[in-house]
Design a protein around this motif. Structure first.
Motif, PDB file in Angstrom:
ATOM      1  N   MET A   1     -44.095  15.025   8.100  1.00  0.00           N
ATOM      2  CA  MET A   1     -43.000  14.070   8.176  1.00  0.00           C
ATOM      3  C   MET A   1     -43.542  12.725   7.702  1.00  0.00           C
ATOM      4  SD  MET A   1     -41.079  16.409   9.119  1.00  0.00           S
ATOM      5  CE  MET A   1     -39.635  15.433   8.758  1.00  0.00           C
TER       6      MET A   1
ATOM      7  N   GLY B   1     -46.793  12.395  11.962  1.00  0.00           N
ATOM      8  CA  GLY B   1     -47.703  11.255  11.858  1.00  0.00           C
ATOM      9  C   GLY B   1     -47.440  10.259  12.974  1.00  0.00           C
TER      10      GLY B   1
ATOM     11  N   GLY C   1     -35.144   9.807   5.585  1.00  0.00           N
ATOM     12  CA  GLY C   1     -34.318   8.678   5.172  1.00  0.00           C
ATOM     13  C   GLY C   1     -35.145   7.439   4.919  1.00  0.00           C
TER      14      GLY C   1
ATOM     15  N   TYR D   1     -36.009   4.539   6.034  1.00  0.00           N
ATOM     16  CA  TYR D   1     -36.255   3.621   7.140  1.00  0.00           C
ATOM     17  C   TYR D   1     -37.522   4.129   7.808  1.00  0.00           C
ATOM     18  CZ  TYR D   1     -33.534   7.546   8.740  1.00  0.00           C
ATOM     19  OH  TYR D   1     -33.052   8.817   8.903  1.00  0.00           O
TER      20      TYR D   1
ATOM     21  N   LEU E   1     -39.741   5.109  11.115  1.00  0.00           N
ATOM     22  CA  LEU E   1     -39.805   5.450  12.547  1.00  0.00           C
ATOM     23  C   LEU E   1     -41.204   5.140  13.050  1.00  0.00           C
ATOM     24  CD1 LEU E   1     -38.271   9.025  12.217  1.00  0.00           C
ATOM     25  CD2 LEU E   1     -37.058   6.950  12.920  1.00  0.00           C
TER      26      LEU E   1
HETATM   27  N1  SAH Z   1     -47.238   3.035   7.260  1.00  0.00           N
HETATM   28  C1  SAH Z   1     -46.308   4.067   6.922  1.00  0.00           C
HETATM   29  C2  SAH Z   1     -45.307   4.294   8.072  1.00  0.00           C
HETATM   30  C3  SAH Z   1     -45.900   4.983   9.260  1.00  0.00           C
HETATM   31  S1  SAH Z   1     -44.704   5.331  10.468  1.00  0.00           S
HETATM   32  C4  SAH Z   1     -45.548   3.683   5.661  1.00  0.00           C
HETATM   33  O1  SAH Z   1     -45.288   2.501   5.467  1.00  0.00           O
HETATM   34  O2  SAH Z   1     -45.185   4.574   4.880  1.00  0.00           O
HETATM   35  C5  SAH Z   1     -45.550   6.503  11.482  1.00  0.00           C
HETATM   36  C6  SAH Z   1     -45.161   7.948  11.283  1.00  0.00           C
HETATM   37  O3  SAH Z   1     -43.773   8.125  11.532  1.00  0.00           O
HETATM   38  C7  SAH Z   1     -45.364   8.487   9.877  1.00  0.00           C
HETATM   39  O4  SAH Z   1     -46.676   8.942   9.677  1.00  0.00           O
HETATM   40  C8  SAH Z   1     -44.366   9.643   9.824  1.00  0.00           C
HETATM   41  O5  SAH Z   1     -44.912  10.827  10.375  1.00  0.00           O
HETATM   42  C9  SAH Z   1     -43.244   9.172  10.729  1.00  0.00           C
HETATM   43  N2  SAH Z   1     -42.092   8.632   9.983  1.00  0.00           N
HETATM   44  C10 SAH Z   1     -41.710   7.335   9.926  1.00  0.00           C
HETATM   45  N3  SAH Z   1     -40.620   7.186   9.170  1.00  0.00           N
HETATM   46  C11 SAH Z   1     -40.255   8.419   8.740  1.00  0.00           C
HETATM   47  C12 SAH Z   1     -39.210   8.896   7.912  1.00  0.00           C
HETATM   48  N4  SAH Z   1     -38.306   8.090   7.379  1.00  0.00           N
HETATM   49  N5  SAH Z   1     -39.141  10.231   7.685  1.00  0.00           N
HETATM   50  C13 SAH Z   1     -40.075  11.066   8.202  1.00  0.00           C
HETATM   51  N6  SAH Z   1     -41.095  10.655   8.996  1.00  0.00           N
HETATM   52  C14 SAH Z   1     -41.197   9.352   9.266  1.00  0.00           C
END
Ligand code: SAH
Length: 234
Positions: free
Chosen positions: A88, A114, A135, A137, A139
């Motif tokens: 994810m 993650g 999506g 955004y 999480l």
């Molecule tokens: N630093 C990263 C965000 C990490 S968020 C970046 O900017 O891309 C922490 C974890 O949340 C991610 O490793 C992922 O597993 C999950 N996550 C956050 N947003 C997500 C999304 N839109 N779809 C799927 N997984 C997500």
């Protein structure tokens, strides 16, 4: 054959979560779907059982270590396991209903959730993880994203939805958004159900629904109509 999901997470207590209720809960009870959550930390070593460390190159936050994650993946998905391995990730390919159907037609999935800033790039490559986004955004962790993916997949497993026909006309299944729905009472706060829907003329009902689907899609998601044109041209 049942759909078997193994989730790798630092928060196994988040599963099965809402999937233990309602349609998905019954599918799990029947054995049509299996959901197993494994704590990544169980595969950490050393006195502190560290799963993360500071990012190479500096910057804020922490990164999940590749060695710990690889051990966890190998433990739950030994060679010969044909299930796809998903990570994810907001950088992943956006999840679509088509991919949901593909997954539901398969044996299951290994899903990595993650946390922190994400996971070390080398384990993504070394263990062939398919990055999936739910999506545009961010999480705080992959767990809710995994629950959403599994919700969508379990819902389309054979026998899960009571009425098999419901499902095939829904938003995205036809490449369009679905038409509006109405039910009793006939009049609600001076608003009536569109007359065609109570006319008993099935053909007229179908035509109205199709026209409404097109209208809503044109208004809200013109990008879907472009995709559909490309599909039909193929
Ligand atoms: N630093 C990263 C965000 C990490 S968020 C970046 O900017 O891309 C922490 C974890 O949340 C991610 O490793 C992922 O597993 C999950 N996550 C956050 N947003 C997500 C999304 N839109 N779809 C799927 N997984 C997500």
């Amino acid at each position: 054959m049942s759909f078997r999901a193994t989730i790798l997470t630092l928060y196994p207590e988040m599963f099965p979560g809402h999937l233990g209720l309602s349609l998905a809960g019954r599918a799990i009870e029947r054995g049509d779907a299996e959901i197993e959550a494994v704590n990544i930390r169980d595969h950490a070593t050393g006195r502190h059982r560290n799963v993360d460390d500071t990012p190479a190159g500096g910057g804020a936050g922490m990164v999940l270590r590749p060695d710990v994650l690889a051990r966890a993946i190998d433990a739950v998905s030994p060679e010969g396991d044909v299930r796809p391995r998903l990570l994810m990730s907001p950088r992943g390919k956006p999840l679509t209903q088509a991919r949901v159907r593909e997954l539901a037609d398969g044996p299951g999935a290994v899903i990595v959730c993650g946390r922190f800033e994400g996971v070390d790039q080398r384990v993504i490559e070394a263990r062939n993880l398919e990055e999936v986004s739910i999506g545009d955004y961010v999480l705080s962790g992959g767990e809710p994203a995994a629950l959403i993916l599994l919700d969508a997949v379990i819902r389309v497993l054979p026998g899960v939805m009571g009425n098999a026909a419901s499902g095939t006309h829904e938003s995205f299944e036809t490449g369009l958004l679905e038409h509006p729905h109405y039910t009793r009472p006939q009049v609600f706060e001076n608003r009536e159900i569109p007359a065609v829907l109570t006319s008993g003329n099935h053909r007229a009902v179908d035509e109205w629904r199709e026209a409404e689907s097109l209208r809503l899609t044109r208004e809200r998601r013109p990008d879907l109509l472009e995709d559909r044109k490309d599909q039909l041209a193929k």
